[in-house]
Design a protein around this motif. Structure first.
Motif, short mmCIF file in Angstrom:
data_model
loop_
_atom_site.label_atom_id
_atom_site.label_comp_id
_atom_site.label_asym_id
_atom_site.label_seq_id
_atom_site.Cartn_x
_atom_site.Cartn_y
_atom_site.Cartn_z
N UNK A 30 0.85 -1.17 0.00
CA UNK A 30 0.00 0.00 0.00
C UNK A 30 0.90 1.23 0.00
N UNK A 31 0.57 2.16 -0.84
CA UNK A 31 1.35 3.39 -0.95
C UNK A 31 0.51 4.54 -0.42
N UNK A 32 1.15 5.36 0.32
CA UNK A 32 0.51 6.58 0.76
C UNK A 32 0.93 7.72 -0.15
N UNK A 33 0.45 8.88 0.13
CA UNK A 33 0.76 10.06 -0.68
C UNK A 33 2.25 10.40 -0.59
N UNK A 34 2.81 10.33 0.59
CA UNK A 34 4.23 10.67 0.79
C UNK A 34 5.13 9.69 0.04
N UNK A 35 4.81 8.37 0.09
CA UNK A 35 5.64 7.38 -0.60
C UNK A 35 5.59 7.59 -2.12
N UNK A 36 4.44 7.97 -2.67
CA UNK A 36 4.35 8.21 -4.11
C UNK A 36 5.19 9.42 -4.52
N UNK A 37 5.15 10.48 -3.75
CA UNK A 37 5.95 11.67 -4.06
C UNK A 37 7.43 11.33 -3.99
N UNK A 38 7.84 10.59 -2.98
CA UNK A 38 9.25 10.19 -2.86
C UNK A 38 9.67 9.32 -4.04
N UNK A 39 8.81 8.45 -4.51
CA UNK A 39 9.12 7.60 -5.65
C UNK A 39 9.34 8.40 -6.91
N UNK A 40 8.51 9.42 -7.15
CA UNK A 40 8.67 10.27 -8.35
C UNK A 40 9.98 11.03 -8.27
N UNK A 41 10.30 11.55 -7.13
CA UNK A 41 11.57 12.29 -6.97
C UNK A 41 12.76 11.37 -7.20
N UNK A 42 12.73 10.18 -6.67
CA UNK A 42 13.84 9.25 -6.84
C UNK A 42 13.97 8.80 -8.29
#
Length: 164
Positions: A134-146
């Motif tokens: 399960x992904x939260x909003x913070x994990x999705x933003x971190x994934x895009x940045x990485x």
């Protein structure tokens, strides 16, 4: 006289009209009447004849007897038809109620079966059901940045893909 002839020769429309008038006047011939066809009558005469025939017919018939038996027979037939349709309607209503009860039972059975399956699937120990990540909003933003940091430089990427 010469001016009159010149006037008609200069106006071909008037010549056509004059020719039409002359042919219609000369072309009418009296047609002989066929001895087999009846002579034409005025509508007033026809109406008087019809009224006379109607009066003679009324005098010959006299007063009409009241059709009492016919009305009684029709009333009895109407009552029979009403009874038949009422019985038919009651049979159909009973059949519809029976089908509705059968449908309700089947629906309850299917719902119970579905509830049983969902309770089995929701079991965390079951090999069939695995809870995915399960992904939260913070994990999705971190994934895009990485992905931007670790991916190829922007200058080396094609522009076609970014325009879409």
């Amino acid at each position: 006289m010469g001016d009159f002839i010149d006037f008609f020769l200069k106006n071909p429309f008037l010549i056509i009209v004059l020719i039409g008038i002359l042919t219609s006047m000369l072309g009418k011939k009296k047609q002989p009447q066929d001895p087999n066809t009846p002579p034409k009558k005025k509508w007033q005469e026809v109406m008087q004849e019809l009224q006379g025939e109607m009066q003679q017919g009324n005098q010959q018939q006299g007063p009409a007897p009241a059709p009492v038996r016919k009305v009684e027979q029709q009333a009895a037939q109407a009552a029979e038809v009403i009874d038949e349709t009422t019985n038919e309607a009651n049979k159909r209503i009973a059949e519809l109620r029976r089908l509705q009860q059968k449908y309700d039972q089947e629906r309850l059975y299917q719902k119970a079966k579905a509830d049983q399956l969902t309770s089995t699937i929701a079991d965390n120990n079951s090999p069939v059901y695995r809870k995915g990540p399960s992904f939260g909003k913070k994990q999705l933003i971190d994934g895009i940045i990485m992905s931007e940091v670790l991916g190829p430089p922007r200058a080396k990427r094609s522009l076609q893909r970014s325009r879409r």
